[in-house]
Design an enzyme around this catalytic site. Structure first.
Site, PDB file in Angstrom:
ATOM      1  N   HIS A 189      -2.819   2.171   8.621  1.00  0.00           N
ATOM      2  CA  HIS A 189      -3.869   1.377   7.966  1.00  0.00           C
ATOM      3  C   HIS A 189      -4.003   0.041   8.685  1.00  0.00           C
ATOM      4  O   HIS A 189      -2.991  -0.585   9.012  1.00  0.00           O
ATOM      5  CB  HIS A 189      -3.498   1.137   6.496  1.00  0.00           C
ATOM      6  CG  HIS A 189      -4.305   0.060   5.846  1.00  0.00           C
ATOM      7  ND1 HIS A 189      -5.678   0.095   5.754  1.00  0.00           N
ATOM      8  CD2 HIS A 189      -3.938  -1.111   5.256  1.00  0.00           C
ATOM      9  CE1 HIS A 189      -6.108  -0.995   5.142  1.00  0.00           C
ATOM     10  NE2 HIS A 189      -5.079  -1.745   4.833  1.00  0.00           N
ATOM     11  N   GLU A 234       0.817  -1.223   0.000  1.00  0.00           N
ATOM     12  CA  GLU A 234       0.000   0.000   0.000  1.00  0.00           C
ATOM     13  C   GLU A 234       0.850   1.273   0.000  1.00  0.00           C
ATOM     14  O   GLU A 234       0.366   2.343   0.371  1.00  0.00           O
ATOM     15  CB  GLU A 234      -0.948   0.015   1.201  1.00  0.00           C
ATOM     16  CG  GLU A 234      -1.898  -1.158   1.304  1.00  0.00           C
ATOM     17  CD  GLU A 234      -2.927  -1.248   0.174  1.00  0.00           C
ATOM     18  OE1 GLU A 234      -2.823  -0.493  -0.818  1.00  0.00           O
ATOM     19  OE2 GLU A 234      -3.825  -2.090   0.286  1.00  0.00           O
ATOM     20  N   HIS A 246      -7.016  -3.514   9.490  1.00  0.00           N
ATOM     21  CA  HIS A 246      -8.284  -4.179   9.173  1.00  0.00           C
ATOM     22  C   HIS A 246      -9.029  -4.450  10.479  1.00  0.00           C
ATOM     23  O   HIS A 246      -9.429  -5.589  10.744  1.00  0.00           O
ATOM     24  CB  HIS A 246      -8.027  -5.498   8.440  1.00  0.00           C
ATOM     25  CG  HIS A 246      -7.304  -5.357   7.134  1.00  0.00           C
ATOM     26  ND1 HIS A 246      -6.945  -6.433   6.357  1.00  0.00           N
ATOM     27  CD2 HIS A 246      -6.882  -4.264   6.453  1.00  0.00           C
ATOM     28  CE1 HIS A 246      -6.327  -6.016   5.268  1.00  0.00           C
ATOM     29  NE2 HIS A 246      -6.262  -4.692   5.302  1.00  0.00           N
ATOM     30  N   TYR A 280     -21.131  12.521  19.085  1.00  0.00           N
ATOM     31  CA  TYR A 280     -20.383  13.751  18.811  1.00  0.00           C
ATOM     32  C   TYR A 280     -18.916  13.503  18.466  1.00  0.00           C
ATOM     33  O   TYR A 280     -18.274  14.293  17.779  1.00  0.00           O
ATOM     34  CB  TYR A 280     -20.511  14.732  19.995  1.00  0.00           C
ATOM     35  CG  TYR A 280     -19.601  14.425  21.159  1.00  0.00           C
ATOM     36  CD1 TYR A 280     -19.945  13.480  22.116  1.00  0.00           C
ATOM     37  CD2 TYR A 280     -18.379  15.073  21.292  1.00  0.00           C
ATOM     38  CE1 TYR A 280     -19.104  13.189  23.171  1.00  0.00           C
ATOM     39  CE2 TYR A 280     -17.526  14.785  22.350  1.00  0.00           C
ATOM     40  CZ  TYR A 280     -17.895  13.839  23.284  1.00  0.00           C
ATOM     41  OH  TYR A 280     -17.051  13.547  24.318  1.00  0.00           O
ATOM     42  N   TYR A 285      -9.053  18.868  21.594  1.00  0.00           N
ATOM     43  CA  TYR A 285      -9.752  17.736  22.212  1.00  0.00           C
ATOM     44  C   TYR A 285      -9.191  16.405  21.720  1.00  0.00           C
ATOM     45  O   TYR A 285      -9.050  16.192  20.516  1.00  0.00           O
ATOM     46  CB  TYR A 285     -11.237  17.831  21.846  1.00  0.00           C
ATOM     47  CG  TYR A 285     -12.167  17.010  22.693  1.00  0.00           C
ATOM     48  CD1 TYR A 285     -12.347  17.298  24.036  1.00  0.00           C
ATOM     49  CD2 TYR A 285     -12.880  15.959  22.143  1.00  0.00           C
ATOM     50  CE1 TYR A 285     -13.223  16.553  24.808  1.00  0.00           C
ATOM     51  CE2 TYR A 285     -13.760  15.217  22.908  1.00  0.00           C
ATOM     52  CZ  TYR A 285     -13.920  15.523  24.237  1.00  0.00           C
ATOM     53  OH  TYR A 285     -14.793  14.781  24.980  1.00  0.00           O
ATOM     54  N   HIS A 326     -12.549  -3.424   2.838  1.00  0.00           N
ATOM     55  CA  HIS A 326     -11.112  -3.556   3.086  1.00  0.00           C
ATOM     56  C   HIS A 326     -10.732  -3.257   4.547  1.00  0.00           C
ATOM     57  O   HIS A 326     -10.315  -4.142   5.259  1.00  0.00           O
ATOM     58  CB  HIS A 326     -10.374  -2.635   2.098  1.00  0.00           C
ATOM     59  CG  HIS A 326      -8.891  -2.763   2.129  1.00  0.00           C
ATOM     60  ND1 HIS A 326      -8.088  -2.498   1.042  1.00  0.00           N
ATOM     61  CD2 HIS A 326      -8.034  -3.092   3.128  1.00  0.00           C
ATOM     62  CE1 HIS A 326      -6.828  -2.707   1.358  1.00  0.00           C
ATOM     63  NE2 HIS A 326      -6.771  -3.056   2.617  1.00  0.00           N
TER      64      HIS A 326
END
Ligand code: 13P
Length: 230
Positions: free
Chosen positions: A95, A76, A97, A116, A213, A158
């Site tokens: 990344h 990737e 899964h 929120y 935050y 994916h």
């Protein structure tokens, strides 16, 4: 390996991979992590189990798509490169899964502002990118579109991508995407939950920016609701 800044970064990538597996966020060799450095970016090698990975296995890549090192870069590397090239606000791409985020992604579901905390990723939704074969330019293009103005997205059929200014922040964001995904999947058991109105989400996002935050490492006393005593 000598103790150069890149060795420290390589070690941090390996530690982050191990944390990703220990947290239950990921299984096996799925997932990949990158971080910007002076020459280009460092990325995890393809298909190497995280418990075997050593700092010297991390691959140095350049923005022209070339690499140096004994290992092949993650399949990737294109979306890592394209995201880091397009987003000056981002230094790390994560990344994985993870189970709940991927459960939503297999249904091509966008996460709405049902809670929120969706706002922490920069907008009223966490989009799901259209499906494309792993490792392709098409997948990278789809991911970049879904990440427009956001620090996370799902990848259709994916997994998920989370972005950060640092490796620690990218990991934090990936865990947050998974937590929200889990909440959303559980809430869907009782039917599609209501979403917060856009004007409320605007207020939430503004307040999150003012307070940094969920970004404790970036905090420098900024908090518009309480002042630190002198
Ligand atoms: P790599 O092992 O090549 O990084 O691939 C894992 C993966 O998750 C592909 O999307």
């Amino acid at each position: 390996m000598t103790d150069t800044p890149d060795v420290a970064l390589r070690r941090e990538i390996v530690e982050t991979c191990r944390k990703m597996n220990a947290s239950g966020l990921n299984q096996g060799t799925a997932g990949n992590i990158s971080v910007r450095n002076e020459a280009g970016f460092l990325v995890t090698p393809s298909s190497l189990p995280y418990d075997m990975m050593q700092p010297e296995d991390i691959v140095q890549m350049y923005f022209d798509g070339t690499y140096e090192g004994a290992r092949r870069p993650s399949s990737e590397w294109r979306f890592h490169r394209d995201i880091l090239a397009a987003r000056e606000d981002i230094n790390s791409v994560f990344h994985c899964h993870s189970v709940y985020a991927t459960s939503l992604a297999v249904h091509h579901k966008t996460i709405p502002s049902f809670h929120y905390m969706t706002g922490i990723f920069g907008g009223t939704t966490i989009r799901c990118a259209r499906y494309a074969t792993y490792g392709t330019q098409e997948l990278s293009d789809a991911a970049l579109e879904a990440l427009e103005g956001r620090t996370a997205c799902l990848l259709g059929q994916h997994g998920q991508i989370a972005l950060g200014k640092t490796l620690a922040q990218a990991l934090y964001n990936a865990i947050e995407v998974e937590t929200l995904s889990r909440l959303y999947v559980q809430a869907l058991v009782l039917g599609e939950p209501p979403v917060l109105p856009d004007d409320e989400m605007e207020r939430v996002i503004r307040q999150m920016k003012n307070m940094s935050y969920g970004r404790a490492p970036d905090l420098d006393g900024v908090n518009d609701t309480a002042r630190k005593r002198a």
